[in-house]
Design a protein around this motif. Structure first.
Motif, PDB file in Angstrom:
ATOM      1  N   GLU A   6       0.821  -1.204   0.000  1.00 48.61           N
ATOM      2  CA  GLU A   6       0.000   0.000   0.000  1.00 48.61           C
ATOM      3  C   GLU A   6       0.860   1.261   0.000  1.00 48.61           C
ATOM      4  OE1 GLU A   6      -2.039  -2.880   3.016  1.00 48.61           O
ATOM      5  OE2 GLU A   6      -0.016  -2.208   2.520  1.00 48.61           O
ATOM      6  N   GLY A   8       0.125   5.926  -0.215  1.00 53.50           N
ATOM      7  CA  GLY A   8      -0.824   7.021  -0.385  1.00 53.50           C
ATOM      8  C   GLY A   8      -1.427   7.561   0.889  1.00 53.50           C
ATOM      9  N   ARG A  19      -5.991   9.399  -2.027  1.00 52.40           N
ATOM     10  CA  ARG A  19      -6.142   8.186  -2.816  1.00 52.40           C
ATOM     11  C   ARG A  19      -5.096   7.178  -2.360  1.00 52.40           C
ATOM     12  NH1 ARG A  19      -5.295   7.122  -9.256  1.00 52.40           N
ATOM     13  NH2 ARG A  19      -3.105   7.315  -8.608  1.00 52.40           N
ATOM     14  N   SER A  21      -3.250   3.523  -2.838  1.00 49.02           N
ATOM     15  CA  SER A  21      -2.903   2.600  -3.915  1.00 49.02           C
ATOM     16  C   SER A  21      -2.365   1.313  -3.329  1.00 49.02           C
ATOM     17  CB  SER A  21      -1.845   3.222  -4.833  1.00 49.02           C
ATOM     18  OG  SER A  21      -2.289   4.441  -5.389  1.00 49.02           O
ATOM     19  N   CYS A  22      -2.590   0.233  -4.029  1.00 48.50           N
ATOM     20  CA  CYS A  22      -2.078  -1.077  -3.608  1.00 48.50           C
ATOM     21  C   CYS A  22      -1.475  -1.760  -4.828  1.00 48.50           C
ATOM     22  CB  CYS A  22      -3.194  -1.921  -3.018  1.00 48.50           C
ATOM     23  SG  CYS A  22      -2.697  -3.595  -2.559  1.00 48.50           S
ATOM     24  N   ARG A  71      -9.959  -0.654  -9.789  1.00 49.34           N
ATOM     25  CA  ARG A  71      -8.760  -1.425 -10.068  1.00 49.34           C
ATOM     26  C   ARG A  71      -8.371  -1.297 -11.534  1.00 49.34           C
ATOM     27  NH1 ARG A  71      -8.183  -8.073  -9.570  1.00 49.34           N
ATOM     28  NH2 ARG A  71      -6.015  -8.172 -10.232  1.00 49.34           N
ATOM     29  N   MET A  74      -3.419  -1.981 -10.533  1.00 50.17           N
ATOM     30  CA  MET A  74      -3.294  -1.789  -9.094  1.00 50.17           C
ATOM     31  C   MET A  74      -4.702  -1.668  -8.519  1.00 50.17           C
ATOM     32  SD  MET A  74      -0.173   0.989  -8.962  1.00 50.17           S
ATOM     33  CE  MET A  74      -0.025   0.929  -7.178  1.00 50.17           C
ATOM     34  N   TYR A  76      -7.087   0.642  -5.973  1.00 49.13           N
ATOM     35  CA  TYR A  76      -7.145   1.997  -5.454  1.00 49.13           C
ATOM     36  C   TYR A  76      -8.337   2.177  -4.525  1.00 49.13           C
ATOM     37  CZ  TYR A  76      -4.095   2.856  -9.462  1.00 49.13           C
ATOM     38  OH  TYR A  76      -3.068   2.801 -10.369  1.00 49.13           O
ATOM     39  N   GLN A  78     -10.236   5.710  -3.562  1.00 50.31           N
ATOM     40  CA  GLN A  78     -10.377   7.156  -3.567  1.00 50.31           C
ATOM     41  C   GLN A  78     -11.267   7.550  -2.406  1.00 50.31           C
ATOM     42  OE1 GLN A  78      -8.989   9.588  -5.633  1.00 50.31           O
ATOM     43  NE2 GLN A  78      -9.917  10.990  -4.154  1.00 50.31           N
ATOM     44  N   CYS A  92      -4.669  -3.291   2.407  1.00 54.10           N
ATOM     45  CA  CYS A  92      -5.091  -3.921   1.164  1.00 54.10           C
ATOM     46  C   CYS A  92      -5.182  -5.431   1.398  1.00 54.10           C
ATOM     47  CB  CYS A  92      -4.060  -3.598   0.088  1.00 54.10           C
ATOM     48  SG  CYS A  92      -4.406  -4.285  -1.529  1.00 54.10           S
TER      49      CYS A  92
END
Length: 113
Positions: A6, A8, A19, A21-22, A71, A74, A76, A78, A92
């Motif tokens: 992960e 962000g 946001r 991210s993974c 997705r 990745m 995500y 938000q 994640c």
């Protein structure tokens, strides 16, 4: 095996956005669902949102209308209109059809009032 990483997280003010991210690597072809969980301070881990391949998306009631999971290569999350109660470590997760779960190391989100 699946590896999740992960990024962000951070500090944001009330009403702000982030946001998450993974990054996903490994045996990604076997993944059944991908999710974001969170663990607020002193509380148990809870599911926030789940992306089902070819199926409906799940959101916890507390984040509906504010968070969006999506997705591409990745995963995500938000997060809009953030509240202090969104403060947590966000994880994640992916689950295989066998029920095996994989987790990332987590990223801290702090919302100040």
């Amino acid at each position: 095996q699946v590896q999740l990483l992960e990024s962000g997280g951070g500090l944001v003010q009330l009403g702000g956005s982030l946001r998450l991210s993974c990054a996903v690597s490994g045996s990604v072809g076997n993944i059944y669902t991908m999710s974001w969980y969170r663990q607020p301070p002193g509380k148990e881990r809870e599911r926030v949102a789940t992306f089902f391949s070819g199926g409906p998306t799940y959101y916890a009631d507390s984040v509906k209308g504010r968070f969006t999971i999506y997705r591409d290569n990745m995963l995500y999350l938000q997060m809009n209109s953030l509240k202090p109660e969104d403060t947590a470590i966000y994880y994640c997760n992916c689950r295989l059809p066998s029920g095996t779960n994989f987790w990332g190391q987590g990223t801290q989100v702090t919302v100040s009032s």
